[in-house]
Design an enzyme around this catalytic site. Structure first.
Site, PDB file in Angstrom:
ATOM      1  CG  HIS A   1      34.446  37.748  45.110  1.00 39.03           C
ATOM      2  ND1 HIS A   1      34.663  37.896  43.758  1.00 39.03           N
ATOM      3  CD2 HIS A   1      33.687  38.815  45.486  1.00 39.03           C
ATOM      4  CE1 HIS A   1      34.083  39.007  43.339  1.00 39.03           C
ATOM      5  NE2 HIS A   1      33.473  39.575  44.366  1.00 39.03           N
TER       6      HIS A   1
ATOM      7  CG  HIS B   1      30.921  40.257  47.085  1.00 39.35           C
ATOM      8  ND1 HIS B   1      31.861  41.267  47.001  1.00 39.35           N
ATOM      9  CD2 HIS B   1      30.656  40.104  48.414  1.00 39.35           C
ATOM     10  CE1 HIS B   1      32.156  41.694  48.226  1.00 39.35           C
ATOM     11  NE2 HIS B   1      31.450  41.010  49.092  1.00 39.35           N
TER      12      HIS B   1
ATOM     13  CG  ASP C   1      28.830  41.541  41.651  1.00 38.68           C
ATOM     14  OD1 ASP C   1      29.199  40.930  42.672  1.00 38.68           O
ATOM     15  OD2 ASP C   1      29.442  42.536  41.201  1.00 38.68           O
TER      16      ASP C   1
ATOM     17  CG  HIS D   1      36.687  42.480  46.712  1.00 36.48           C
ATOM     18  ND1 HIS D   1      36.569  43.821  46.431  1.00 36.48           N
ATOM     19  CD2 HIS D   1      35.451  41.946  46.495  1.00 36.48           C
ATOM     20  CE1 HIS D   1      35.335  44.083  46.046  1.00 36.48           C
ATOM     21  NE2 HIS D   1      34.637  42.964  46.089  1.00 36.48           N
TER      22      HIS D   1
ATOM     23  CG  ASP E   1      34.911  42.342  42.037  1.00 38.97           C
ATOM     24  OD1 ASP E   1      34.977  42.011  40.862  1.00 38.97           O
ATOM     25  OD2 ASP E   1      33.830  42.617  42.595  1.00 38.97           O
TER      26      ASP E   1
ATOM     27  CG  HIS F   1      33.651  44.330  38.187  1.00 41.38           C
ATOM     28  ND1 HIS F   1      33.619  45.279  39.189  1.00 41.38           N
ATOM     29  CD2 HIS F   1      32.907  43.307  38.633  1.00 41.38           C
ATOM     30  CE1 HIS F   1      32.887  44.837  40.197  1.00 41.38           C
ATOM     31  NE2 HIS F   1      32.443  43.639  39.883  1.00 41.38           N
TER      32      HIS F   1
END
Length: 301
Positions: free
Chosen positions: A60, A62, A64, A140, A210, A268
């Site tokens: 995804h 994001h 991180d 998510h 995530d 994570h």
């Protein structure tokens, strides 16, 4: 099959911890899964050859899980790479990377192929003679996929003593290894099981990060050999996990149990916690086979 954890902590990089990135070696192929900030440094530390990575899977958009990608792509060019690189990720990843390359006038020395994903259903996104990769739709705050990597079955192993006993010509050996029965000159049919041994059972690896607790993934990852599932929080922060659409260690273990996987790897982690043993302890109350990911660790399966 070998899994190398380059980074497995949530949110921001710190002095001794790195955001999500890992390398899966399967059937002599290296797949880079997510590419958080600092990934290329971690690749060097773990002595993983850049040139062997031809496929990158981004769960995804994001930071991180993504902010290391443009640097890794650029470094590949600086090293004179000419082999194609395939990037699989959510719609928008192509625009994001190409804009950075354009504004920095840093076009690659190799062909860069983007495979943008939009489906909310599991789909095959890569397949060759040895490996197949499917998406695992996750829940998510932005569009997110996990990935299921599966080895394809090997051909059967020839029982040399048996084929010689039946005086079977070498020309039929490949047909036998492909699983066929053999008819002798007198009409006798020799079943394949009498002429071969079972191959090593194919293995599978599921990456789920995530995501909030989501039982919809269970049919997709059923009976997987290894499941990496995010465990950002402990159960004491279950409400925060639900609010931020993340999972607890207990929830990750529950998914592992219901999916009947062989091995669970947690990762994570939120950096609010001191140490990781509490994650393992919490998960083991639900599912017995739990390992803790940590930066620089490798797992051979």
């Amino acid at each position: 099959m070998k899994l190398t954890i380059l980074g497995c902590y949530a949110a921001t990089p710190r002095t001794l911890t790195n955001p999500t990135s890992q390398v899966l070696e399967i059937k002599n192929r290296l797949f880079l899964i997510d590419c958080g900030e600092g990934t290329q440094v971690q690749l060097r530390k773990n002595k993983i050859k850049f040139s062997k990575i031809n496929h990158v899977f981004i769960s995804h958009l994001h930071g991180d899980h993504l902010y290391g990608l443009i640097g890794t792509i650029s470094t590949f060019s600086l090293l004179g790479r000419t082999t194609d690189l395939n990037v699989y990720g959510p719609k928008g990843i192509k625009e994001l990377i190409l804009l950075q390359l354009k504004l920095t006038e840093s076009w690659t020395t190799y062909k860069l192929f983007f495979h943008e994903l939009e489906s909310n259903e599991s789909e095959v996104i890569f397949e060759d003679k040895k490996v197949i990769v499917r998406t695992i739709p996750l829940k998510h705050r932005v569009y997110t996929n996990g990935f299921l990597f599966e080895e394809k079955p090997d051909e059967r192993k020839l029982n040399v003593e048996a084929v010689q006993q039946y005086d079977i010509h070498v020309a039929y050996y490949q047909k036998i290894k492909n699983g066929s029965d053999i008819t002798l000159d007198d009409g006798t049919i020799i079943e394949n099981e009498k002429l071969t041994f079972d191959p090593i059972a194919p293995k599978s690896y599921a990456f789920c990060s995530d995501t909030v607790y989501n039982e919809a993934v269970i049919p997709i990852i059923q009976n997987a050999d290894i499941l990496y599932h995010e465990s950002t929080f402990l159960e004491s922060e279950a409400k925060l996990a639900e609010k931020t659409l993340h999972s607890t260690a207990k929830e990750a273990a529950t998914i592992a149990l219901k999916a009947n996987v062989k091995q669970l790897i947690l990762g994570h982690y939120s950096t609010r916690y001191d140490g990781l043993e509490r994650f393992k302890k919490e998960a083991e109350e639900v599912f017995p086979n739990v390992l803790l990911a940590d930066d620089g660790l490798s797992f051979d399966f």
